[in-house]
Design a protein around this motif. Sequence first.
Motif, PDB file in Angstrom:
ATOM      1  N   TRP A  49      37.030  -9.230  14.852  1.00  0.00           N
ATOM      2  CA  TRP A  49      35.767  -9.387  15.622  1.00  0.00           C
ATOM      3  C   TRP A  49      34.595  -9.257  14.834  1.00  0.00           C
ATOM      4  O   TRP A  49      34.475  -8.812  13.601  1.00  0.00           O
ATOM      5  CB  TRP A  49      35.795  -8.277  16.724  1.00  0.00           C
ATOM      6  CG  TRP A  49      36.967  -8.490  17.685  1.00  0.00           C
ATOM      7  CD1 TRP A  49      37.952  -7.629  17.730  1.00  0.00           C
ATOM      8  CD2 TRP A  49      37.239  -9.427  18.700  1.00  0.00           C
ATOM      9  NE1 TRP A  49      38.802  -8.004  18.955  1.00  0.00           N
ATOM     10  CE2 TRP A  49      38.441  -9.158  19.246  1.00  0.00           C
ATOM     11  CE3 TRP A  49      36.674 -10.755  18.972  1.00  0.00           C
ATOM     12  CZ2 TRP A  49      39.233 -10.052  20.128  1.00  0.00           C
ATOM     13  CZ3 TRP A  49      37.255 -11.615  19.959  1.00  0.00           C
ATOM     14  CH2 TRP A  49      38.577 -11.156  20.371  1.00  0.00           C
ATOM     15  N   HIS A 189      37.779  -6.510  24.284  1.00  0.00           N
ATOM     16  CA  HIS A 189      37.768  -7.346  22.926  1.00  0.00           C
ATOM     17  C   HIS A 189      37.401  -6.571  21.674  1.00  0.00           C
ATOM     18  O   HIS A 189      36.991  -7.290  20.857  1.00  0.00           O
ATOM     19  CB  HIS A 189      36.926  -8.625  23.452  1.00  0.00           C
ATOM     20  CG  HIS A 189      35.402  -8.133  23.551  1.00  0.00           C
ATOM     21  ND1 HIS A 189      34.973  -7.397  24.331  1.00  0.00           N
ATOM     22  CD2 HIS A 189      34.553  -8.455  22.696  1.00  0.00           C
ATOM     23  CE1 HIS A 189      33.611  -7.384  24.105  1.00  0.00           C
ATOM     24  NE2 HIS A 189      33.301  -7.827  23.107  1.00  0.00           N
ATOM     25  N   ARG A 219      48.405   5.600  29.194  1.00  0.00           N
ATOM     26  CA  ARG A 219      48.942   4.381  28.583  1.00  0.00           C
ATOM     27  C   ARG A 219      48.507   4.207  27.307  1.00  0.00           C
ATOM     28  O   ARG A 219      47.585   4.738  26.729  1.00  0.00           O
ATOM     29  CB  ARG A 219      48.279   3.248  29.356  1.00  0.00           C
ATOM     30  CG  ARG A 219      48.649   1.860  28.950  1.00  0.00           C
ATOM     31  CD  ARG A 219      47.554   1.382  27.809  1.00  0.00           C
ATOM     32  NE  ARG A 219      47.822   0.091  27.619  1.00  0.00           N
ATOM     33  CZ  ARG A 219      47.088  -0.566  26.533  1.00  0.00           C
ATOM     34  NH1 ARG A 219      46.266   0.061  25.840  1.00  0.00           N
ATOM     35  NH2 ARG A 219      47.465  -1.915  26.371  1.00  0.00           N
ATOM     36  N   VAL A 244      45.492  -7.809  24.419  1.00  0.00           N
ATOM     37  CA  VAL A 244      46.314  -6.781  25.462  1.00  0.00           C
ATOM     38  C   VAL A 244      47.644  -6.263  24.631  1.00  0.00           C
ATOM     39  O   VAL A 244      48.509  -7.405  24.695  1.00  0.00           O
ATOM     40  CB  VAL A 244      46.598  -7.808  26.683  1.00  0.00           C
ATOM     41  CG1 VAL A 244      47.476  -7.020  27.577  1.00  0.00           C
ATOM     42  CG2 VAL A 244      45.325  -8.203  27.328  1.00  0.00           C
TER      43      VAL A 244
HETATM   44  C1  SD4 Z   1      45.282  -2.198  23.304  1.00  0.00           C
HETATM   45  N1  SD4 Z   1      45.201  -4.144  21.581  1.00  0.00           N
HETATM   46  O1  SD4 Z   1      45.092  -1.010  23.825  1.00  0.00           O
HETATM   47  C2  SD4 Z   1      44.588  -2.956  22.289  1.00  0.00           C
HETATM   48  C3  SD4 Z   1      43.289  -3.436  23.032  1.00  0.00           C
HETATM   49  C4  SD4 Z   1      42.462  -4.380  22.029  1.00  0.00           C
HETATM   50  O2  SD4 Z   1      40.733  -5.758  21.508  1.00  0.00           O
HETATM   51  O3  SD4 Z   1      43.071  -4.764  21.071  1.00  0.00           O
HETATM   52  N2  SD4 Z   1      41.401  -4.783  22.206  1.00  0.00           N
HETATM   53  O4  SD4 Z   1      46.075  -2.864  23.980  1.00  0.00           O
END
Ligand code: SD4
Length: 330
Positions: A49, A189, A219, A244
């Motif tokens: 990013w 993101h 989580r 995700v």
């Molecule tokens: C997650 N992979 O907690 C992380 C979120 C993420 O860019 O990458 N956001 O699932």
Amino acid sequence: MGTRRSFIKKSTLLSALALTGLPEITKAFSKENFSGADDVRKPVVISTWNHGLAANDAAWKILSSNGVALDAVEKGVMVTEDDLTNLSVGLGGLPDRDGNVTLDACIMDEKGRCGGVAFLQRIKHPISVARMVMEKTPHVLIVGSGAQKFALDNGFKLESKKLTPEAEKAYKEWLKTSQYKPVANIENHDTIGMVALDAHGNLSGSCTTSGLAYKMNGRVGDSPIIGAGMYVDNEIGAACATGVGETVLRICGSYLVVELMRQGASPADACKKAVERLISKNPNYKDVQVGFLALNKKGEHGAYALQKGFNYALADNTGNKLFDADYSLK
Ligand code: SD4
């Protein structure tokens, strides 16, 4: 052997192609796609990013002064963790559905040593706690109150549990409907994953996040899990993931990317194949975003995402620039 000659040959070819105005061909032969066996591009660092640019700057300071990749990937992502305006990394992150900011991070070096923390609260630099888990304990992953206690015992400070004004505003807005649906490229993101190859030819990687916004309390995503959010094999390459996490966990995403490189795939192809695997194992793939980044032992890099919009930053001795990743769902 032949390094200089093949470099000159390639440079001449590149200049000739550029002059003939054949952008597609020039792109195909561009530096990112170079795979000459005698070209090791080092040092080099890539990260996920836009915020990767600032993180890369910090990493590059270390890499360009002959420092080691492990220090670079830690110090690099600490810049993002420090940035309280970032809504998905560090203590400025969006909270879980109960209003708690919970942080996940992991780090891995060229010796295969690794450490991680998950569900860590009120500590500013989870990546440094992860490094301490790696260096000071016989364990790989410490979570929750145990991770917090470990951090406090080792000199980290307990920070306020108050949300930043921006995160609080967004959370209050979310509470109006309390609907949870991970949205591609909007609220999820900003995780930073970083992988680097230092001047000594060694690889390391790091990954740090506040995880998905408004997640269930407790989580944990892919980011602190070695092999899912990030993986390094110093003989082959390193990879990291964003998006995700559940979809990445299901395919051990970063490990898969490294294993595909071991089988001969270029970094870009390995990332693409991992996205294809992810699609085949996640029926909800159209509703989420995932991006992979990879770097191999020769300093070649690649990236690939599920959806449009994933970009990453690359720093080497030509500068620090953002690139758009190719993607599947066109
Ligand atoms: C997650 N992979 O907690 C992380 C979120 C993420 O860019 O990458 N956001 O699932």
